[in-house]
Design a protein around this motif. Structure first.
Motif, PDB file in Angstrom:
ATOM      1  N   VAL A  33     -12.802  -2.457  -5.385  1.00  0.00           N
ATOM      2  CA  VAL A  33     -11.893  -2.987  -3.762  1.00  0.00           C
ATOM      3  C   VAL A  33     -13.023  -3.642  -3.476  1.00  0.00           C
ATOM      4  CG1 VAL A  33     -10.352  -0.591  -3.636  1.00  0.00           C
ATOM      5  CG2 VAL A  33     -13.019  -0.563  -3.467  1.00  0.00           C
ATOM      6  N   SER A  73      -4.717  -5.538   1.782  1.00  0.00           N
ATOM      7  CA  SER A  73      -6.050  -5.208   2.353  1.00  0.00           C
ATOM      8  C   SER A  73      -5.401  -4.612   3.683  1.00  0.00           C
ATOM      9  CB  SER A  73      -7.406  -5.977   3.243  1.00  0.00           C
ATOM     10  OG  SER A  73      -6.407  -6.859   4.729  1.00  0.00           O
ATOM     11  N   VAL A 118     -13.467   5.685  -5.767  1.00  0.00           N
ATOM     12  CA  VAL A 118     -12.599   4.695  -6.024  1.00  0.00           C
ATOM     13  C   VAL A 118     -12.159   5.127  -7.622  1.00  0.00           C
ATOM     14  CG1 VAL A 118     -12.032   2.176  -7.129  1.00  0.00           C
ATOM     15  CG2 VAL A 118     -14.030   2.809  -5.205  1.00  0.00           C
ATOM     16  N   LEU A 146     -11.230  -2.611   4.073  1.00  0.00           N
ATOM     17  CA  LEU A 146     -10.893  -2.413   2.456  1.00  0.00           C
ATOM     18  C   LEU A 146      -9.514  -3.405   2.031  1.00  0.00           C
ATOM     19  CD1 LEU A 146     -11.767  -0.389   0.511  1.00  0.00           C
ATOM     20  CD2 LEU A 146      -9.837   1.151   0.634  1.00  0.00           C
ATOM     21  N   GLU A 176     -19.003  -3.724  -2.610  1.00  0.00           N
ATOM     22  CA  GLU A 176     -17.619  -3.775  -3.740  1.00  0.00           C
ATOM     23  C   GLU A 176     -18.084  -2.258  -4.614  1.00  0.00           C
ATOM     24  OE1 GLU A 176     -16.695  -7.135  -6.291  1.00  0.00           O
ATOM     25  OE2 GLU A 176     -16.405  -7.811  -4.828  1.00  0.00           O
ATOM     26  N   ARG A 231       0.418  -1.396   0.333  1.00  0.00           N
ATOM     27  CA  ARG A 231       0.063   0.012  -0.268  1.00  0.00           C
ATOM     28  C   ARG A 231       0.963   1.192  -0.184  1.00  0.00           C
ATOM     29  NH1 ARG A 231      -2.640  -1.089   5.947  1.00  0.00           N
ATOM     30  NH2 ARG A 231      -0.703  -1.305   7.074  1.00  0.00           N
ATOM     31  N   ALA A 266      -8.210  -4.949  -1.326  1.00  0.00           N
ATOM     32  CA  ALA A 266      -7.790  -4.514  -2.961  1.00  0.00           C
ATOM     33  C   ALA A 266      -8.365  -5.580  -3.992  1.00  0.00           C
ATOM     34  CB  ALA A 266      -6.998  -3.963  -3.457  1.00  0.00           C
ATOM     35  N   SER A 316      -5.543  -0.911  -6.838  1.00  0.00           N
ATOM     36  CA  SER A 316      -6.696  -0.239  -6.820  1.00  0.00           C
ATOM     37  C   SER A 316      -5.653   0.989  -5.980  1.00  0.00           C
ATOM     38  CB  SER A 316      -8.130  -0.969  -6.185  1.00  0.00           C
ATOM     39  OG  SER A 316      -9.214  -1.912  -6.390  1.00  0.00           O
TER      40      SER A 316
END
Length: 113
Positions: free
Chosen positions: A69, A50, A64, A95, A79, A25, A97, A101
């Motif tokens: 996600v 996540s 988004v 959350l 979603e 991330r 991915a 994302s």
């Protein structure tokens, strides 16, 4: 006057950083922080990663910008894909991915559960 930021340009930049991170991330705050009620952060998650379940940061929404996600909270799941907009429930949530994302997280400080 503040500088103009291109969200479109941030998508590949933040995805590259997320892919190169051991946590999968990357985040960049665009607005807010100390002294501001509103904080807006571009958050990228490599597919399959996540944030892990965490407390609500306050009144918050996700937009988004790229990818797909899944937001989970209280046994429910939503979603969203590119262009999707999700209010974040004021409870513990996660959350994830599904694909690589990038989202724009908007939070109003001091309104958390």
């Amino acid at each position: 006057m503040t500088d103009l930021v291109s969200l479109t340009a941030l998508v590949p930049e933040q995805l590259a950083a997320a892919r190169n991170s051991s946590a999968g991330r990357s985040a960049r705050t665009l607005h807010g922080g100390t002294g501001h009620a509103l904080r807006q952060t571009v958050l990228a998650l490599a597919g399959g990663h996540s944030l892990g379940e965490h407390e609500s940061p306050g009144e918050a929404t996700l937009q988004v910008l790229a990818g797909r996600v899944r937001l989970s909270a209280g046994g429910k799941k939503w979603e969203a894909t590119e262009g999707g907009f999700l209010p974040i429930p004021p409870t513990r949530h996660d959350l994830a991915a599904i694909d690589d994302s990038v989202v724009l997280l908007s939070v109003v400080a001091g309104t958390g559960a």
